[in-house]
Design an enzyme around this catalytic site. Structure first.
Site, short mmCIF file in Angstrom:
data_model
loop_
_atom_site.label_atom_id
_atom_site.label_comp_id
_atom_site.label_asym_id
_atom_site.label_seq_id
_atom_site.Cartn_x
_atom_site.Cartn_y
_atom_site.Cartn_z
N GLU A 115 0.84 -1.20 0.00
CA GLU A 115 0.00 0.00 0.00
C GLU A 115 0.87 1.24 0.00
OE1 GLU A 115 -2.20 -0.73 3.60
OE2 GLU A 115 -0.88 0.53 4.80
N HIS A 172 3.97 -0.51 10.61
CA HIS A 172 3.47 0.84 10.37
C HIS A 172 2.22 1.12 11.18
CE1 HIS A 172 1.20 -1.69 7.56
NE2 HIS A 172 0.23 -0.81 7.67
N ARG A 192 -2.26 -7.19 13.59
CA ARG A 192 -2.02 -6.23 14.68
C ARG A 192 -0.97 -6.78 15.62
NH1 ARG A 192 -7.79 -6.31 15.72
NH2 ARG A 192 -8.73 -4.91 14.21
#
Length: 310
Positions: A115, A172, A192
């Protein structure tokens, strides 16, 4: 001649979301905790509907299956990209995405997730998390299992107009007070590592510690994109990135600009301003697809757009 495909966004409520989708873009959002606008998406978790023309009412995934010629007969079993606006009122979890190989094996044949972020707006002195400070894989695992977050996480300052490419394996997190346009692979897989011990409906949100340790690259290597700016009379073009999954460009248009987009197809998001494309009014917050071999687009007005192609 084919038509431009305007899409109706899908909104996602998140514990870290806010209401800037309404105040900035005039969207009819479901609540003051709206974190994501899936603006151009054919993902099962948020499949956009075409708003105009002969395909009005059809889902983008249906169009991909039934009218592949609109997309240059691009060879993929699913629409390859997903365009989002993210409104982070609070910090997002510290996270990582897998690559195609890992996702295919561990996530039922899903794509991985590469992304990139364009900072639409952010608070003064805002930061984001990109990368970590572990020297190697062993130290990375020790720091995560020992919850040594302060020394582990690498934070950097950001400002409006910054751009970041986030490859799989890169730790990130978007921090609170940040509005972002995200161009990504068509995937909804996020691992996560740490979520600040927050509760959602009275329970901590699920963590994916082992998957994160499996996929985080160590040591962290900064990914420097080669941003190129081209000034022309009616438009300033900023080329942000070309990677195996997409290329992303920003066009700041002032006046009349004609352009023929030559890729398989082009995703367009209107970031600022207003004007028109081939006589169709455009305003901030609209998103559309330019189909394959559409021909010349005549943009008029003062507006900034971000375009992506696979």
């Amino acid at each position: 001649m084919s038509e431009l495909l305007f899409l109706k966004p899908v909104f996602k409520q998140m514990i870290w979301g806010g209401n800037r989708m309404r105040s900035e873009y005039g969207y009819d959002i479901p609540g003051d905790d709206t974190g994501e606008c899936w603006a151009i998406s054919a993902h099962p978790n948020g499949d956009c509907v075409i708003e105009n023309g002969i395909f009005a009412g059809k889902k983008l995934s249906e169009l991909w299956t039934e009218q592949r010629q609109l997309f240059g007969n691009y060879d993929s079993d699913r629409y390859p990209l997903l365009i989002k606006i993210i409104d982070a009122k609070a910090d997002l979890s510290i996270q990582v995405h897998p690559d195609d190989e890992y996702a295919k094996v561990h996530e039922n044949g899903s794509l991985g997730k590469t992304e990139c972020w364009y900072i639409l707006d952010c608070d003064e002195n805002a930061t984001i998390v990109i990368g970590h400070n572990a020297k190697n894989h062993e130290e990375m695992e020790e720091m995560i299992r020992g919850k040594r977050w302060k020394e582990f996480i690498r934070e950097i300052p950001i400002k409006k107009g910054d751009f970041f490419q986030i490859n799989p394996g890169c730790l990130h997190a978007i921090k609170g007070g940040t509005l972002i346009l995200e161009t990504q692979q068509n995937s909804d897989i996020t691992y996560r590592v740490y979520d600040y011990d927050r509760l959602s409906n009275g329970k901590p949100r699920e963590l994916h510690v082992q998957q994160s340790i499996d996929t985080i690259k160590a040591p962290f290597e900064a990914n420097n994109t080669d941003i190129q700016v081209t000034e022309m009379e009616e438009v300033t073009k900023t080329h942000f990135v070309t990677c195996p999954y997409y290329s992303v460009d920003k066009y700041d248009i002032h006046g009349t600009w004609n352009n023929e987009f030559k890729g398989y197809f082009t995703n367009v998001s209107v970031l600022e301003g207003e004007g028109s494309v081939n006589g169709i009014p455009l305003k901030k917050g609209q998103h559309f697809i330019i189909p394959n071999q559409y021909g010349v687009c005549e943009f008029k007005g003062d507006l900034s757009i971000i375009c992506s192609e696979p």
